[in-house]
Design an enzyme around this catalytic site. Sequence first.
Site, PDB file in Angstrom:
ATOM      1  N   GLY A  87       0.701  -1.207   0.101  1.00 58.25           N
ATOM      2  CA  GLY A  87       0.131  -0.196  -0.008  1.00 58.25           C
ATOM      3  C   GLY A  87       0.815   1.178   0.039  1.00 58.25           C
TER       4      GLY A  87
ATOM      5  N   TYR B 124      16.246  13.210  -8.690  1.00 56.13           N
ATOM      6  CA  TYR B 124      15.137  13.097  -7.614  1.00 56.13           C
ATOM      7  C   TYR B 124      14.842  14.182  -6.984  1.00 56.13           C
ATOM      8  CZ  TYR B 124      12.368  10.345  -4.213  1.00 56.13           C
ATOM      9  OH  TYR B 124      11.297   9.709  -3.307  1.00 56.13           O
TER      10      TYR B 124
ATOM     11  N   THR C 124       5.498  -2.136 -10.402  1.00 52.52           N
ATOM     12  CA  THR C 124       5.641  -0.940 -10.587  1.00 52.52           C
ATOM     13  C   THR C 124       7.227  -0.365 -11.087  1.00 52.52           C
ATOM     14  OG1 THR C 124       6.200  -0.316  -8.189  1.00 52.52           O
ATOM     15  CG2 THR C 124       3.917  -0.321  -8.988  1.00 52.52           C
TER      16      THR C 124
END
Lengths: 563, 563
Positions: free
Chosen positions: B139, B476, B217
């Site tokens: 999650g 990032y 993912t």
Amino acid sequence: MPAVQHMKWYGWGVEGVSFHHEDKPGLRPFVLEIIDLDLDTPPGRQTQLSDLDIPTPLIGDELLGRLRAVVGDENAVSEDEDRVVHTYGKSIRDLMRLRGNDLPRVPDVVVYPADEAEVQQVVDAAIAADAVLIPFGGGSNIAGSLQAPEAETRPVISLDLGRLTRVLDVDEEAGLARIQAGALGPDLEEQLNARGWTLGHFPDSFTHSTLGGWVATRSSGMQSDKYGDIADITRGLRMVMPGRVLVLRGLPSTSSGPSVREMVLGSEGRLGVITEVTVQVHRIPEERVILGYLFPSFEAGVAAMQEISTSDASPSVTRVSDAGETRFSFSTRKKSKGVSVSGLVSKGLFKVLERRGWDLDAVCLSFVGYEGGPEHVARQKAIVKKIIGKHGGIGLGKGPGELYDQKKFDTPYIRDFLLDRGAAADVSETAAPWSQLVPMYDNVTAAARKAFAQIGVQGWVMCHLSHSYHSGACLYFTFAFRHDDQEPLARYDVVKSAIQQAFIDTHGTLSHHHGVGTEHAPWLEQDISAAGVQMMEGLFAGVDPGRNLNPGKITVTPLTSRA
Amino acid sequence: MPAVQHMKWYGWGVEGVSFHHEDKPGLRPFVLEIIDLDLDTPPGRQTQLSDLDIPTPLIGDELLGRLRAVVGDENAVSEDEDRVVHTYGKSIRDLMRLRGNDLPRVPDVVVYPADEAEVQQVVDAAIAADAVLIPFGGGSNIAGSLQAPEAETRPVISLDLGRLTRVLDVDEEAGLARIQAGALGPDLEEQLNARGWTLGHFPDSFTHSTLGGWVATRSSGMQSDKYGDIADITRGLRMVMPGRVLVLRGLPSTSSGPSVREMVLGSEGRLGVITEVTVQVHRIPEERVILGYLFPSFEAGVAAMQEISTSDASPSVTRVSDAGETRFSFSTRKKSKGVSVSGLVSKGLFKVLERRGWDLDAVCLSFVGYEGGPEHVARQKAIVKKIIGKHGGIGLGKGPGELYDQKKFDTPYIRDFLLDRGAAADVSETAAPWSQLVPMYDNVTAAARKAFAQIGVQGWVMCHLSHSYHSGACLYFTFAFRHDDQEPLARYDVVKSAIQQAFIDTHGTLSHHHGVGTEHAPWLEQDISAAGVQMMEGLFAGVDPGRNLNPGKITVTPLTSRA
């Protein structure tokens, strides 16, 4: 006809280059022993182009006119030789069929577009006319990826990329080059080398295969341990699809969903025509050396390569031949010209090994390659030396590696020489986890021997390990037998099928780097499961609902319909 | 309810663990300076579960009964908290929506199958009933991959893999482990470590994300420079699809056509439910060290990392923070407990740097990690030291790296702490060629600042480079602003969109390792071209014509419909 040089229509390489054995005195007795063939046998009658029954082109004037309007009359060719060259690749099956005058479906026209815009127009014209389109690079394919389906009634267009050969751009900071898909290995290396770069991709087919072909079939090269397989090297690409161009920019990595790049890799023309590839390029290394080693057994060599793969060393080449391939290598040594295997693996050395208790019939030749700065190379060599010593191996120095480096692109010529004399020689390769490699070796050689017995021949099978990964490696088998023109293809199929089935049954893949085509398609479902095949079929159907793009490759064709 | 521990429904991590700033005296003035927020502000009122308008489950008794029959009554849960936990991932958007009582579509039931056979039955029951099925791992997703489409009228089933947590098998010879997809990072590392192995995959979400989620993912971890991204690590897998299981055996490499493995990677549940993954595992290295360095500028740091990537060194971690992120790192140092940044990056050191002519506001903190045997580590360090010196950098030793290693999983807790006080903080990351990284840095920070001006806030954006590849790296970005509960989501969207668009416009991908989901879907076509999107859509449609499998992810949803 455009200035695109092709290989001989009937065999490997260009006219004027062929194999001869007179300077390799050990080869004749060796071949006589292993498959009972005398290399001094004169070749059988060479099939001539005029012997072939070449079907009349099945293409209407409208489509032909459209194609000529796109590429120019001189670049839309329907002459016999050009059509025959584009009918098959260069597998042993292809050559047997050609020599056997077995050409059920020959491309109706060969087009040579000048650039991507012309490729797009050719693709769109093909779709509009419901024609079949087969992209063609160097024509070196050995998986049956280039032939039209036998029963194809639609016009068949072979799209030759031979005019798209330029290195377009080198991003010197990123080490990324944009290269047209039709560039042959030597051509693109020359262009890159001139700027101080190398692609580092050297498959056995290097001299006669193209960048686009490598991508379309998931090629690996001899130095892939360092440079990666073509899938690693390919960072972006352009592919002409019906009515559109797929554009994948050159990226180091991405998480943009299922990898479209990895869908194009290995797609063998079923999704479109690759026109440009963005590849990783490297500065030419300061040092490059391949060292030879000997192991007392194939098992010892495999164990050493496994240990190297998990060590702090990262060599550019890892290779171990089994005892049979080692004997073959020794048998091809030349009389006494400078550095050669004969000079190094001398009778004296063999006496030393004998005293150490080695079984000389089991000796296995190995190569490990090193690249980088001098310190790096020295340190890698030291790590590898220690590991090889631990597994009972000994070093042979540079000689054998230099010889290997010189001879590496010669093997297909030997195959053709044997074929001229009634013997079939072919290769089959797989990849599997380290834990499976020794069982794989045993099972495949047993399966081949059983197949030889079944077809009643004295056959030969030999093997090497190459391309080490963290979790496994490639095993590359070469097999040969004398068929004396007695049902050569049917008998070949028995051996080839037995080997392929043993791959799958021993947790291996159907091919490490030759692709699927029609040759390996019967094993696809066993390799990736029915669900995997269905996923591929959905992908192909979505892009090409009319099955115009190189139909019949990868996901179809049971073996029984091919023999 | 099954014994599957979930994160807090309203934020990151488990109950009882949260961030506090009292022991970090530098942080309060820093945050006050950069976004005008006082960390001593008490948190706003915490939304309670009872505040939420949770829709009644839209599921018929027949389907519910069928699911209960498969997994057992206790493993098919329709309680409010469980349904809310499974409604979203943990993106800032998700948390804002939860706190804003914005739950248009909550799963109607959460099922916890015990094994693959039960997963198959759940999938088949969902398809038979024309329900929507959304796989759920830890999650932790921040790309909107877990939410049901708002207007979905069919029953929505959240399939939680939380009971599939076992390391099933380790092939010690091949370094391959078969692990169930629901295993959380710490859980699988513990099981592997007990046998002397490590996966080496440490994403920021490590403590709360699963192997199956990583694969679905395309996750990357902190040591991916050495161990590879999850796509490299994943050698095989099993995925339950409607009526069938996709089985990809663990293989080092293959040329079996378009890569089905690479179709499943990044597929975010749209092709099925990943139940098992065969991964590369490694022996725990003899030595592991992360060293800190300082650079006079971000450009110098990027140039050094680029040079390292083409050198003979192969570090496990490469990371350079910009000046802003460096200041943030220093501001989070604790008062004076043993080894810390404060001890090493002392005032004395800064005086030295000042004398060398460094602009102290531009100082950039860098980490490089090394793993392997002592000699290997020593040699890598020496190569890197030389390169870093060449680019004006200096070494800080082990202290900062050890601190980084300890703090690396803490960042999401800070985000929640800020959110409690009316500030939005989020991340966006990309990958691009080396040649584009400095322009990328400039363009993205400029775009963020323009967006801050547009929404009228004093915003902050900072950046680090990580994950070096041969041809480029990941950048990032972390950004933050105080929204004071004034249209937080709409204003967040302005900033997030500006950054994402700058990625694409500067030759970057939409995300290096967070996936597409719904959050990044608007940029997919610009990333992989319309033809690439069409290929994906064809793949999805072939597998899932009824759009039952996590619909609306990756290939749809224009941004305008989301805000």
